[in-house]
Design a protein around this motif. Structure first.
Motif, short mmCIF file in Angstrom:
data_model
loop_
_atom_site.label_atom_id
_atom_site.label_comp_id
_atom_site.label_asym_id
_atom_site.label_seq_id
_atom_site.Cartn_x
_atom_site.Cartn_y
_atom_site.Cartn_z
N UNK A 118 -35.91 -26.98 -70.06
CA UNK A 118 -35.83 -27.55 -68.65
C UNK A 118 -36.98 -27.28 -67.94
N UNK A 119 -38.19 -27.82 -68.11
CA UNK A 119 -38.12 -28.85 -69.04
C UNK A 119 -38.59 -27.95 -70.57
N UNK A 120 -38.45 -28.53 -71.58
CA UNK A 120 -38.37 -28.00 -72.93
C UNK A 120 -40.07 -27.97 -73.23
N UNK A 121 -40.38 -26.65 -73.27
CA UNK A 121 -41.88 -26.43 -73.68
C UNK A 121 -42.10 -25.54 -74.75
N UNK A 122 -42.98 -25.75 -75.55
CA UNK A 122 -43.39 -24.98 -76.74
C UNK A 122 -44.87 -24.34 -76.54
N UNK A 123 -44.90 -23.07 -76.24
CA UNK A 123 -46.14 -22.27 -76.08
C UNK A 123 -46.88 -22.81 -74.97
N UNK A 124 -46.20 -22.53 -73.95
CA UNK A 124 -46.90 -22.81 -72.52
C UNK A 124 -47.40 -21.88 -71.70
N UNK A 125 -48.54 -22.17 -71.14
CA UNK A 125 -49.21 -20.94 -70.52
C UNK A 125 -48.41 -20.40 -69.58
N UNK A 126 -48.21 -18.91 -69.77
CA UNK A 126 -47.27 -18.00 -69.10
C UNK A 126 -46.93 -18.10 -67.67
N UNK A 127 -48.05 -18.38 -66.84
CA UNK A 127 -47.64 -18.73 -65.29
C UNK A 127 -46.94 -20.16 -65.20
N UNK A 128 -47.13 -20.87 -66.10
CA UNK A 128 -46.76 -22.23 -66.02
C UNK A 128 -47.45 -23.21 -64.95
N UNK A 129 -48.74 -22.60 -64.59
CA UNK A 129 -49.54 -23.25 -63.50
C UNK A 129 -49.73 -24.63 -63.82
N UNK A 130 -50.03 -25.08 -65.18
CA UNK A 130 -50.37 -26.35 -65.50
C UNK A 130 -49.24 -27.47 -65.32
N UNK A 131 -48.12 -26.94 -65.13
CA UNK A 131 -46.92 -27.88 -65.27
C UNK A 131 -46.08 -27.76 -64.02
#
Length: 200
Positions: A169-182
């Motif tokens: 939520x949202x489903x993410x695989x291997x996303x950069x840890x701070x989530x800044x891109x999203x």
């Protein structure tokens, strides 16, 4: 289908961050349904599954006071979310955060970082299979959880490289840890680190 049961953990076994991460990798994009429910806000349900089924973190106080910060469990089976019962700590990020702090040996808080962070690494205390909690800074407190699963380029934004997480939520695989891109609220977000003790 058999109902969900607690993982059996003997003194010779312990929480395995690598197995928790492997489970998270397997179900990051395609939830483990119907074995588990899938909620509109599914992040903590997913991380709890990873910790329990993958990592072997045992239930605490199974089928008891679902609102207590000292219990952590889910039970049931079926195709409908109504077929399951779970503790608040299993499905709500703030509840899981409080549970890990209250449980023994449980978890150990490892500081925080801003959601604007572009650092490659989370703190040295943060290992594969540990949990990151997010407060978006919108007055809701801790409201999101993800599991640290490795290091490398972000799966969908490869110019971002560092520790990465799996999440729902949202489903993410291997996303950069701070989530800044999203994360549209990156400027107000605080990320809290939680190391899960291997003795669990």
């Amino acid at each position: 289908m058999a109902a969900i049961t607690s993982a059996t953990v003997s003194p010779a076994m312990a929480y395995s961050g690598s197995r928790a991460a492997a489970y998270a990798d397997q179900y990051a994009l395609q939830p483990n349904k119907p074995a588990f429910p899938v909620f509109g806000a599914d992040c903590t349900n997913f991380v709890s599954q990873s910790a329990h089924v993958g990592g072997g973190y045992p239930f605490r106080g199974a089928n008891t006071n679902a609102s207590s910060d000292k219990v952590w469990w889910i039970r049931g089976s079926g195709s409908s979310n109504d077929d399951f019962r779970l503790s608040n700590s299993w499905g709500a990020a703030d509840g899981f955060y409080r549970f890990l702090l209250a449980d023994q040996p449980g978890g150990k808080a490892g500081g925080s970082a801003p959601g604007s962070s572009t650092d490659y690494w989370t703190p040295d205390s943060q290992k594969t299979g540990d949990v990151l909690f997010y407060d978006w800074g919108q007055g809701e407190g801790v409201s999101h959880a993800a599991m640290q699963v490795g290091y490398g380029p972000d799966a969908t934004s490869p110019s971002w490289k560092g520790n990465y997480v799996d999440q729902h939520t949202s489903n993410r695989y291997h996303a950069f840890w701070s989530l800044k891109p999203y994360n549209a609220a990156w400027a107000t977000t605080t990320v809290y680190f939680m190391h899960i003790d291997a003795a669990n």
